[in-house]
Design an enzyme around this catalytic site. Structure first.
Site: not given
Ligand code: AOF
Ligand code: ZN
Length: 356
Positions: A60, A91
């Site tokens: 996002e 996000c």
């Molecule tokens: C989203 N968009 O493209 C993805 C998500 O450590 P952080 O901040 O990168 O958070 C990781 C977590 O975010 C991951 O375990 C999953 O729950 C979520 N992934 N979320 O909004 C994304 N890849």
């Molecule tokens: Zn996110």
């Protein structure tokens, strides 16, 4: 010409988001690969994003950060946007800031920190949130499994001769070129690889992905080697320090080898190293998809525990002088125990791939 958002558009944008997510499916580390399509309220696509390689920034953020916040927008995402401060801010924040009025998602994020909170947060910000069913029911299967079990999703690959032997006249490779390519594709699709002592000693395997352009996505290497049997040839074979699980009390070996390898000592259970500890450790190293490559013995260690999620057996069309009845029995028992699962047999030129 402007058009109402009908089911055709919804399906089209949502499928496009999945096509994007597929591009990075195996390269986002512990993070799931998410696809995001941004449109204006008259159904023009104004941006797209995917979770970055290694997992951050999120999809996002990649799709929205380059846009102004003047126009009202819709986004179509494969998974519920996150709601938490992790290594990146939530996000849901940038979604609000960039004037996204409607969010269409397909999967709930099963990560307990998110798990519906992303949707609730968006609703609290007065954003319309709606679900679009995906035609791909298995897209986040591996992610959901590892979030829930805290084990990596395990795939096993074993090459055999026509008569179930894992060796042929001491040759390192006895399957054809297409099978080898498939094996390297599996190394790309998994973030970690595990072999046993026999494979480690006999093959001196490099265990990297050698598909052109994908070399940098080679898996992290783990070896089960209870008594620390290591040859000098292994010392400089690997680009990154590999991890060796052992149960040795030989302090001189430990002192010598720790310069070259990460050594992890484990207890033996019924004379075998405990596989559940191995999987837990591999998970804590940040790995979420493990390939167990080769070694009947290694496979034997895992077979009674339900830790292997997917099996691939590659049969070459060559015959060995010593057929292995035990391997035949092992494979049939594994296949029989998985009656309900989908079984597939594919020709790889003159080799056969049997998967379940
Ligand atoms: C989203 N968009 O493209 C993805 C998500 O450590 P952080 O901040 O990168 O958070 C990781 C977590 O975010 C991951 O375990 C999953 O729950 C979520 N992934 N979320 O909004 C994304 N890849
Ligand atoms: Zn996110």
């Amino acid at each position: 010409m402007s058009q109402k958002l009908n089911n055709f558009y919804k399906k089209y944008f949502s499928e496009l988001a999945f096509s994007l997510a597929k591009l990075n499916k195996f390269t986002t580390g512990a993070n799931p690969s998410v696809g995001c399509v941004v449109t204006n309220l008259t159904n023009d696509i104004i941006s797209v994003g995917i979770t970055s390689i290694n997992g951050r920034p999120h999809a996002e953020h990649n799709a929205l950060s380059r846009l102004t916040s003047n126009t009202k927008k819709r986004i179509f995402v494969t998974m519920e946007p996150c709601s938490h401060f992790g290594k990146t801010p939530p996000c849901s924040r940038i979604i609000k800031k960039k004037k996204v009025k409607e969010v269409y998602y397909s999967y709930i994020d099963t990560n307990p920190i998110v798990n519906g909170n992303g949707i609730n947060q968006l609703k609290e910000k007065k954003i319309l949130v709606s679900r679009i069913n995906s035609s791909d029911k298995n897209f986040y299967k591996e992610y959901d499994y590892s979030v829930k079990s805290k084990f990596p999703y395990v795939t096993s690959k074993l090459a055999l001769t026509k008569n179930f032997s894992t060796i042929l006249n001491g040759k390192k490779y006895f399957t054809n070129n297409q099978s080898l390519k498939f094996a390297h594709l599996l190394r790309y699709m998994n973030d970690s690889i595990l072999v046993g002592k026999n494979t480690f000693l006999k093959d001196i395997p490099k265990l990297d992905c050698r598909l052109s352009g994908l070399e940098k996505f080679s898996p992290n290497i783990f070896v089960i080697n209870p008594d620390l049997s290591i040859r000098a040839k292994h010392y400089n074979l690997y680009k990154k320090k590999i991890t060796i699980f052992h149960a040795s009390n030989d302090l001189s070996k430990i002192k010598k080898y720790k310069n070259y390898f990460n050594l992890i000592k484990l207890k033996k259970l019924e004379n075998l190293i405990d596989v559940s500890s191995i999987l837990k450790i591999i998970y804590t190293h940040g790995c979420r998809r493990l390939l167990i490559e080769g070694g009947l013995k290694t496979l034997e260690c895992f077979k009674n525990k339900k830790y292997i999620n997917k099996y691939h057996f590659i049969f070459s069309n060559l015959t060995s002088i010593n057929s292995k009845l035990s391997a035949k029995q092992l494979i049939s028992s594994l296949a029989v125990n998985r009656l309900s699962r989908y079984k597939q047999s594919i020709n790889l030129l003159n080799d056969k791939l049997f998967s379940f």
